[in-house]
Scaffold this active site. Structure first.
Site, PDB file in Angstrom:
ATOM      1  N   GLY A  13       0.836  -1.211   0.000  1.00 33.09           N
ATOM      2  CA  GLY A  13       0.000   0.000   0.000  1.00 33.09           C
ATOM      3  C   GLY A  13       0.859   1.245   0.000  1.00 33.09           C
ATOM      4  N   GLY A  16      -0.216   4.802  -1.039  1.00 38.44           N
ATOM      5  CA  GLY A  16      -1.275   5.478  -0.288  1.00 38.44           C
ATOM      6  C   GLY A  16      -0.732   6.572   0.613  1.00 38.44           C
ATOM      7  N   GLN A  17      -1.645   7.130   1.418  1.00 39.97           N
ATOM      8  CA  GLN A  17      -1.232   8.303   2.215  1.00 39.97           C
ATOM      9  C   GLN A  17      -0.307   7.940   3.381  1.00 39.97           C
ATOM     10  OE1 GLN A  17      -4.013  10.630   4.275  1.00 39.97           O
ATOM     11  NE2 GLN A  17      -5.337   8.942   4.861  1.00 39.97           N
ATOM     12  N   ARG A  94     -12.908   0.820   4.008  1.00 36.93           N
ATOM     13  CA  ARG A  94     -14.351   0.661   4.178  1.00 36.93           C
ATOM     14  C   ARG A  94     -15.061   1.696   3.308  1.00 36.93           C
ATOM     15  NH1 ARG A  94     -18.029  -0.399   9.023  1.00 36.93           N
ATOM     16  NH2 ARG A  94     -16.223  -0.386  10.369  1.00 36.93           N
ATOM     17  N   ARG A 100     -18.965  -4.372   8.667  1.00 39.07           N
ATOM     18  CA  ARG A 100     -17.625  -4.809   9.081  1.00 39.07           C
ATOM     19  C   ARG A 100     -17.259  -6.165   8.451  1.00 39.07           C
ATOM     20  NH1 ARG A 100     -14.175  -2.568  12.925  1.00 39.07           N
ATOM     21  NH2 ARG A 100     -12.746  -4.082  13.817  1.00 39.07           N
ATOM     22  N   ASN A 107     -10.790  -7.902   2.719  1.00 40.23           N
ATOM     23  CA  ASN A 107      -9.398  -7.922   3.171  1.00 40.23           C
ATOM     24  C   ASN A 107      -8.878  -9.333   3.412  1.00 40.23           C
ATOM     25  OD1 ASN A 107      -8.180  -5.178   3.372  1.00 40.23           O
ATOM     26  ND2 ASN A 107     -10.170  -4.815   4.320  1.00 40.23           N
ATOM     27  N   GLN A 114      -1.162 -12.525   0.879  1.00 43.42           N
ATOM     28  CA  GLN A 114       0.099 -11.970   1.392  1.00 43.42           C
ATOM     29  C   GLN A 114       0.698 -12.870   2.469  1.00 43.42           C
ATOM     30  OE1 GLN A 114      -0.418  -7.749   2.080  1.00 43.42           O
ATOM     31  NE2 GLN A 114      -0.719  -7.388  -0.102  1.00 43.42           N
ATOM     32  N   VAL A 131      -1.204  -3.184   9.380  1.00 41.19           N
ATOM     33  CA  VAL A 131      -1.771  -1.866   9.687  1.00 41.19           C
ATOM     34  C   VAL A 131      -3.197  -1.754   9.142  1.00 41.19           C
ATOM     35  CG1 VAL A 131      -1.454   0.622   9.330  1.00 41.19           C
ATOM     36  CG2 VAL A 131       0.540  -0.851   9.626  1.00 41.19           C
ATOM     37  N   ASP A 161      -2.951   4.064  18.923  1.00 45.06           N
ATOM     38  CA  ASP A 161      -3.862   4.246  20.065  1.00 45.06           C
ATOM     39  C   ASP A 161      -3.044   4.541  21.331  1.00 45.06           C
ATOM     40  OD1 ASP A 161      -6.456   3.005  18.670  1.00 45.06           O
ATOM     41  OD2 ASP A 161      -4.761   1.693  18.269  1.00 45.06           O
ATOM     42  N   HIS A 189      -7.952  -2.935  17.744  1.00 40.08           N
ATOM     43  CA  HIS A 189      -7.854  -1.581  17.185  1.00 40.08           C
ATOM     44  C   HIS A 189      -9.221  -1.222  16.605  1.00 40.08           C
ATOM     45  CE1 HIS A 189      -6.476   2.028  15.253  1.00 40.08           C
ATOM     46  NE2 HIS A 189      -6.970   1.587  14.099  1.00 40.08           N
TER      47      HIS A 189
HETATM   48  N1  LIG Z   1      -4.063   0.281  12.686  1.00 39.91           N
HETATM   49  C1  LIG Z   1      -4.063   1.607  12.675  1.00 39.91           C
HETATM   50  O1  LIG Z   1      -3.762   2.252  13.700  1.00 39.91           O
HETATM   51  C2  LIG Z   1      -4.419   2.373  11.452  1.00 39.91           C
HETATM   52  C3  LIG Z   1      -4.833   1.719  10.329  1.00 39.91           C
HETATM   53  N2  LIG Z   1      -5.129   2.415   9.182  1.00 39.91           N
HETATM   54  C4  LIG Z   1      -5.493   1.637   8.004  1.00 39.91           C
HETATM   55  O2  LIG Z   1      -4.362   1.612   7.137  1.00 39.91           O
HETATM   56  C5  LIG Z   1      -4.796   1.362   5.804  1.00 39.91           C
HETATM   57  C6  LIG Z   1      -4.102   2.304   4.832  1.00 39.91           C
HETATM   58  O3  LIG Z   1      -4.429   3.642   5.100  1.00 39.91           O
HETATM   59  P1  LIG Z   1      -4.062   4.792   4.038  1.00 39.91           P
HETATM   60  O4  LIG Z   1      -2.640   4.732   3.642  1.00 39.91           O
HETATM   61  O5  LIG Z   1      -4.601   6.039   4.588  1.00 39.91           O
HETATM   62  O6  LIG Z   1      -4.969   4.332   2.821  1.00 39.91           O
HETATM   63  P2  LIG Z   1      -4.864   4.709   1.273  1.00 39.91           P
HETATM   64  O7  LIG Z   1      -6.182   4.350   0.690  1.00 39.91           O
HETATM   65  O8  LIG Z   1      -4.313   6.074   1.089  1.00 39.91           O
HETATM   66  O9  LIG Z   1      -3.760   3.674   0.753  1.00 39.91           O
HETATM   67  C7  LIG Z   1      -3.976   2.309   0.711  1.00 39.91           C
HETATM   68  C8  LIG Z   1      -3.150   1.742  -0.410  1.00 39.91           C
HETATM   69  O10 LIG Z   1      -3.282   0.322  -0.382  1.00 39.91           O
HETATM   70  C9  LIG Z   1      -3.272  -0.116  -1.715  1.00 39.91           C
HETATM   71  N3  LIG Z   1      -3.763  -1.494  -1.824  1.00 39.91           N
HETATM   72  C10 LIG Z   1      -5.048  -1.932  -1.898  1.00 39.91           C
HETATM   73  N4  LIG Z   1      -5.056  -3.262  -2.046  1.00 39.91           N
HETATM   74  C11 LIG Z   1      -3.776  -3.672  -2.054  1.00 39.91           C
HETATM   75  C12 LIG Z   1      -3.150  -4.937  -2.203  1.00 39.91           C
HETATM   76  N5  LIG Z   1      -3.861  -6.052  -2.365  1.00 39.91           N
HETATM   77  N6  LIG Z   1      -1.803  -4.993  -2.174  1.00 39.91           N
HETATM   78  C13 LIG Z   1      -1.072  -3.877  -2.026  1.00 39.91           C
HETATM   79  N7  LIG Z   1      -1.607  -2.647  -1.904  1.00 39.91           N
HETATM   80  C14 LIG Z   1      -2.937  -2.561  -1.916  1.00 39.91           C
HETATM   81  C15 LIG Z   1      -4.112   0.922  -2.441  1.00 39.91           C
HETATM   82  O11 LIG Z   1      -3.920   0.880  -3.836  1.00 39.91           O
HETATM   83  C16 LIG Z   1      -3.615   2.204  -1.799  1.00 39.91           C
HETATM   84  O12 LIG Z   1      -2.508   2.757  -2.505  1.00 39.91           O
HETATM   85  C17 LIG Z   1      -6.319   1.477   5.848  1.00 39.91           C
HETATM   86  O13 LIG Z   1      -6.854   0.165   5.932  1.00 39.91           O
HETATM   87  C18 LIG Z   1      -6.585   2.220   7.143  1.00 39.91           C
HETATM   88  O14 LIG Z   1      -7.866   1.927   7.652  1.00 39.91           O
HETATM   89  C19 LIG Z   1      -4.996   3.772   9.122  1.00 39.91           C
HETATM   90  C20 LIG Z   1      -4.595   4.478  10.230  1.00 39.91           C
HETATM   91  C21 LIG Z   1      -4.313   3.831  11.480  1.00 39.91           C
HETATM   92  O1  LIG Z   2     -10.379   4.198  10.651  1.00 38.26           O
HETATM   93  C1  LIG Z   2      -9.358   4.322   9.935  1.00 38.26           C
HETATM   94  O2  LIG Z   2      -9.298   4.009   8.736  1.00 38.26           O
HETATM   95  C2  LIG Z   2      -8.126   4.916  10.547  1.00 38.26           C
HETATM   96  C3  LIG Z   2      -7.741   4.279  11.825  1.00 38.26           C
HETATM   97  O3  LIG Z   2      -7.750   3.090  12.009  1.00 38.26           O
HETATM   98  C4  LIG Z   2      -7.330   5.166  12.901  1.00 38.26           C
HETATM   99  O4  LIG Z   2      -7.147   6.364  12.682  1.00 38.26           O
HETATM  100  O5  LIG Z   2      -7.188   4.679  14.031  1.00 38.26           O
END
Ligand SMILES: NC(=O)C1=CN([C@@H]2O[C@H](COP(=O)(O)OP(=O)(O)OC[C@H]3O[C@@H](n4cnc5c(N)ncnc54)[C@H](O)[C@@H]3O)[C@@H](O)[C@H]2O)C=CC1
Ligand SMILES: O=C([O-])CC(=O)C(=O)O
Length: 335
Positions: A13, A16-17, A94, A100, A107, A114, A131, A161, A189
């Protein structure tokens, strides 16, 4: 750490951001230290490869001396071959109206592939951090599909968190975050994660004091503090119209840094890890526990006092994880 003089890490990923922040933390030396060279594999799905080319150009243009090699790919074999570390950020977000369980299904397919690719191509010592949400259960799915890698090598991110909880305490106590220690976040989480300050302390100019004694507001510690941490991700989304990214990348960096290099003596951090039954949580869910880390191996902190309130909070988040595990098991059986 690595048989070569560089560490190999894959970030999925990466287009992504979170990826955009995380990759620079890695090559700056924030994750593995400022002397450690890194080979970084940037993986994303095929339509994002053009974006990854741009990211690679930016990495080159930043002239970071720790960069050994940058690889961009959408192929799991290329991505995971011989990696020492894997940070699995890529997933299906989502979408509106999605339950959910739908998110879990979308996923599960990704983390099954993976997990198998890690099993087949990564070093058997690879350390994996998941993540992408639902992070705990995605990590479990990867683990279940990688029988040749020890379960202890799989983790999920709850450090964000943990950091959020630490920041709230520092702001309330009007102290620097570096003086706040041994916060714990328990469980999933999700909205049920439980931030617990009962074992925490603050270093004051006058010495060490418990968080309860500094804050002197039990109602806040058990009420608004807990809910603020639980909904913090949603609050960021509501304000930014995008989910947390730089803070998530910082938390990933903290998690991997401590896993690779260890925690200071007596310091707990929170990690989602494979439950061994500690604190009455069933074996085999990925659960956020307080851990200490030495020589690349974490130990769940044992023997902490659990009062009635904490027991209820741990049981609630456990129940949610057990239900997610049951859904994931069904989904995997149908695949
Ligand atoms: N556990 C935590 O504390 C947190 C978890 N997250 C989660 O992290 C994930 C990523 O967040 P962002 O970077 O903001 O999302 P994003 O949407 O900006 O980037 C996600 C990237 O994953 C790629 N992707 C999708 N399927 C894929 C695959 N099969 N193989 C490789 N890459 C793939 C997409 O093309 C995209 O570039 C989300 O699921 C978000 O909910 C975000 C913040 C905190
Ligand atoms: O809900 C999301 O995609 C982002 C997330 O997990 C968080 O900020 O804790």
């Amino acid at each position: 750490m690595s048989s070569n003089d560089f560490i190999s890490i894959v970030v999925t990923g990466a287009a992504g951001q979170i990826g955009y922040s995380l990759v620079f933390n890695i090559i700056r030396g924030d994750m593995f230290g400022t002397e450690q060279k890194v080979r970084v594999v940037l993986m994303d799905i095929e339509p994002m490869l053009e974006g990854l080319k741009g990211l690679k150009m930016e990495i080159e243009d930043s002239c970071y001396p720790l960069v050994q090699e940058i690889v961009i790919t959408s192929d799991p074999k290329t991505a995971f071959t011989n990696v020492d570390y894997a940070v699995l950020v890529g997933g299906m977000p989502r979408k509106e109206g999605m339950q959910r369980v739908d998110l879990l299904r979308a996923n599960a397919a990704i983390f099954k592939v993976q997990g198998k690719a890690l099993n087949d191509y990564a070093k058997k010592t690879v350390k994996v951090l998941v993540v992408a949400n639902p992070a705990n259960t995605n990590a479990l799915i990867a683990l279940l599909n990688a029988p040749n890698i020890p379960p202890e090598n799989f983790s999920c991110l709850t450090r964000l968190d943990h950091n959020r909880a630490k920041a709230q305490i520092a702001m309330k106590a009007n102290v620097n975050v570096k003086d706040v220690h041994n916060i714990i976040v328990w469980g999933n989480h999700s909205l049920t994660i439980y931030p617990d300050t009962r074992c925490g302390y603050i270093n004051l100019p006058t010495g060490k004091a418990t968080i309860a004694n500094v804050i002197k507001n039990e109602a806040w510690l058990q009420g608004d503090f807990v809910s603020t941490v639980q909904v913090r991700g949603a609050a960021v989304i509501s304000a930014r119209k995008l989910s947390s990214a730089a803070s998530a990348a910082k938390a990933i960096t903290d998690h991997m840094h401590d896993w690779a290099l260890g925690t200071p003596e007596g310091e707990y951090v929170s990690m989602g890890v494979h439950s061994d039954g500690s604190y009455g949580v069933p074996v085999g869910v990925i659960f956020s526990y307080p851990v200490t880390i030495k020589n690349g191996v974490y130990s769940i902190v044992q023997g902490l006092p659990i009062d009635q309130y904490t027991r209820e909070k741990i049981d609630l988040t456990t129940k949610e994880l057990v239900e997610e595990k049951e859904s994931a098991t069904k989904i995997l059986a149908e695949m």
